[in-house]
Scaffold this motif. Structure first.
Motif, PDB file in Angstrom:
ATOM      1  N   GLY A 178       0.928  -1.261   0.135  1.00 20.52           N
ATOM      2  CA  GLY A 178       0.015  -0.173   0.057  1.00 20.52           C
ATOM      3  C   GLY A 178       0.835   1.327   0.067  1.00 20.52           C
ATOM      4  O   GLY A 178       0.280   2.269   0.055  1.00 20.52           O
ATOM      5  N   THR A 179       2.210   1.163  -0.089  1.00 23.53           N
ATOM      6  CA  THR A 179       3.027   2.304  -0.258  1.00 23.53           C
ATOM      7  C   THR A 179       3.918   2.367  -1.349  1.00 23.53           C
ATOM      8  O   THR A 179       4.096   1.258  -1.925  1.00 23.53           O
ATOM      9  CB  THR A 179       3.655   2.414   1.008  1.00 23.53           C
ATOM     10  N   VAL A 180       4.583   3.548  -1.601  1.00 19.54           N
ATOM     11  CA  VAL A 180       5.544   3.428  -2.772  1.00 19.54           C
ATOM     12  C   VAL A 180       6.433   4.394  -2.229  1.00 19.54           C
ATOM     13  O   VAL A 180       6.376   5.181  -1.027  1.00 19.54           O
ATOM     14  CB  VAL A 180       5.083   4.237  -4.101  1.00 19.54           C
ATOM     15  N   ILE A 181       7.804   4.446  -2.610  1.00 19.07           N
ATOM     16  CA  ILE A 181       9.000   5.105  -2.286  1.00 19.07           C
ATOM     17  C   ILE A 181       9.503   6.037  -3.617  1.00 19.07           C
ATOM     18  O   ILE A 181       9.666   5.238  -4.395  1.00 19.07           O
ATOM     19  CB  ILE A 181      10.051   4.195  -1.650  1.00 19.07           C
ATOM     20  N   ARG A 182       9.361   7.226  -3.188  1.00 16.79           N
ATOM     21  CA  ARG A 182       9.862   8.170  -4.296  1.00 16.79           C
ATOM     22  C   ARG A 182      11.015   9.137  -3.897  1.00 16.79           C
ATOM     23  O   ARG A 182      11.300   9.495  -2.678  1.00 16.79           O
ATOM     24  CB  ARG A 182       8.746   8.971  -4.712  1.00 16.79           C
ATOM     25  N   PRO A 183      12.023   9.393  -4.634  1.00 12.50           N
ATOM     26  CA  PRO A 183      12.889  10.334  -4.279  1.00 12.50           C
ATOM     27  C   PRO A 183      12.417  11.796  -4.256  1.00 12.50           C
ATOM     28  O   PRO A 183      11.268  12.049  -4.752  1.00 12.50           O
ATOM     29  CB  PRO A 183      13.878  10.464  -5.903  1.00 12.50           C
ATOM     30  N   LEU A 184      13.232  12.698  -3.511  1.00 11.33           N
ATOM     31  CA  LEU A 184      12.653  14.007  -3.094  1.00 11.33           C
ATOM     32  C   LEU A 184      13.190  14.848  -4.036  1.00 11.33           C
ATOM     33  O   LEU A 184      14.489  14.768  -4.433  1.00 11.33           O
ATOM     34  CB  LEU A 184      12.800  14.362  -1.664  1.00 11.33           C
ATOM     35  N   HIS A 185      12.605  15.786  -4.790  1.00  9.62           N
ATOM     36  CA  HIS A 185      13.163  16.576  -5.577  1.00  9.62           C
ATOM     37  C   HIS A 185      14.488  17.540  -5.244  1.00  9.62           C
ATOM     38  O   HIS A 185      14.188  18.070  -3.927  1.00  9.62           O
ATOM     39  CB  HIS A 185      12.231  17.448  -6.313  1.00  9.62           C
TER      40      HIS A 185
END
Length: 323
Positions: free
Chosen positions: A255-262
Motif C-alpha cells: 500500500g506504499t511507494v517510495i519516491r525520491p525527493l526533488h
C-alpha cells in the motif's frame, strides 16, 4: 552520595546524545528519574556538569573534566565484564561482533561474512542510533559498526574510533501511500507534502533536527508525528495518514511507494567504523568489501534507486549503470 558506574554511564549517555530525554531512552529510564539522578550527581560533585538549552545538554568545563575520567573507567569495566563472561562460558575460537543501523544491506552483508568465515561466531546488534553504536564500539562491545551521519549534524565519534566512508552522499527518499496525489511522480517536491504529517523516530540521531532544518529552508512547517514502531509507521503511511523519510534501498510496505525527493534535500553519509587494531587490516578490508557488495546489489535491483542514479549521473555506484 558515592558515584557508581551506573552514574558514570548516565553522564556519558547525556553527553553522547546531547539530551537528557534521549539519554533516558537509551538507558531505559524515564526522563524525570534521570534528571533527578543528574541533579544528585551535580550536588555531590559541587557544580553543574551540563548546560541545558533549546539545543540540548552540553558539558560544562567541570562536565568535560568528569567525562574525561569516566569514559576510561566505563571502558575498563565493560572489558572486564566481557572477559569474565567469556571465561565463565568457556568461549573460545573466533568471534566477530557487528553493529549496524537498520538497513536491508545487513542481510546480504551477513550472508557474505558467513560464507567467507564459516567458523567464526558472528553476532549482530541493530540500533537506530549511530552514536550508540559508536559508543559500543569504543567500549569494546563491538568490533565494527555500520553507521550513518547527517551532513551538518556530526556524530559524537569517540577518541580512537575511525570511519571508512562507504557512501559519501546517499539520498533520502520519501515513503507515501500509493493513493497519494504525488505517488505517480518520478520525484516529489517538498511543497507537495507540506500538508502531510511526517513520521519521525525520536530515538534516531538528529532525524527530527534534520527534517526541521530542511522544512525551515523551504519555508514549510508540517506536523511531525513521533512513532518508534516500524509496523505502526508503515500502516499509518499506507492509510494516507502520514509520510516518512526512507532509505533509497528500502522496500515499500504493502500500500506504499517510495519516491525520491526533488533536489535531494535530505542526505546521509554511510561508513564502517572500527577501532585501530581491533581487527587485522585484511579482515577489515574484507568486511568493507562485503558490505559494499551487498549495498550495490540492493541498489542495482531497486528500479527507483537505479533510475535516480541514472538521472543524476551519480558516481555513487558507477557499477549500477551496467545492470
Amino acid at each position: 552520595m558515592e558515584l557508581e558506574v551506573r552514574h558514570l554511564r548516565a553522564l556519558c549517555a547525556i553527553a553522547d546524545t546531547g539530551s537528557v530525554r534521549k539519554a533516558a531512552l537509551q538507558l531505559g529510564m524515564t526522563q524525570p528519574s534521570l534528571t533527578t539522578q543528574l541533579r544528585r550527581i551535580e550536588t555531590s560533585l559541587g557544580g553543574m556538569l551540563f548546560t541545558r538549552g533549546q539545543t540540548g545538554s552540553r558539558p560544562t568545563p567541570l562536565g568535560h573534566s568528569v567525562l574525561s575520567r569516566a569514559r576510561p573507567i566505563i571502558a575498563e569495566m565493560t572489558a572486564l565484564v566481557s572477559a569474565a563472561r567469556d571465561a565463565a562460558g568457556g568461549v573460545g575460537g573466533l568471534r566477530l561482533r557487528i553493529g549496524s543501523i537498520g538497513s536491508r544491506a545487513v542481510t546480504g552483508w551477513l550472508r557474505r561474512i558467513h560464507q567467507r568465515l564459516p567458523d567464526t561466531d558472528t553476532t549482530i546488534h541493530i540500533d537506530v542510533s549511530s552514536n550508540t553504536l559508536l559508543q559500543l564500539l569504543a567500549t569494546n562491545q563491538l568490533d565494527v559498526a555500520f553507521v550513518q551521519e547527517t551532513p551538518g549534524l556530526p556524530l559524537a565519534v569517540p577518541p580512537g574510533v575511525e570511519r571508512r566512508v562507504l557512501i559519501a552522499c546517499e539520498p533520502r527518499f520519501v515513503c507515501l501511500s500509493d493513493r497519494h496525489r504525488a505517488a505517480g511522480r518520478p520525484a516529489v517536491r517538498l511543497r507537495e507534502l507540506a500538508h502531510d504529517a511526517w513520521i519521525v523516530d525520536p530515538t534516531a540521531d538528529d532525524e527530527v533536527t534534520a527534517l526541521r532544518r530542511v522544512f525551515t529552508a523551504a519555508g514549510l512547517d508540517p506536523r511531525l508525528v513521533h512513532v518508534r514502531d516500524a509496523t505502526t509507521a508503515a500502516e499509518l503511511v499506507a492509510s494516507g495518514e502520514a509520510v516518512r523519510p526512507a532509505q533509497p534501498t528500502a522496500a515499500p510496505a504493502p500500500g506504499t511507494v517510495i519516491r525520491p525527493l526533488h533536489g535531494d534535500p535530505l542526505t546521509a553519509q554511510l561508513s564502517l567504523a572500527s577501532r585501530p587494531g581491533s581487527l587485522p587490516l585484511p579482515q577489515l578490508d574484507a568486511l568493507f568489501a562485503d558490505l559494499m557488495a551487498s549495498y550495490v546489489d540492493l541498489a542495482a535491483a531497486d528500479t527507483t534507486y537505479r533510475a535516480w542514479l541514472d538521472r543524476s549521473g551519480s558516481p555513487l555506484l558507477p557499477s549500477v549503470g551496467s545492470h
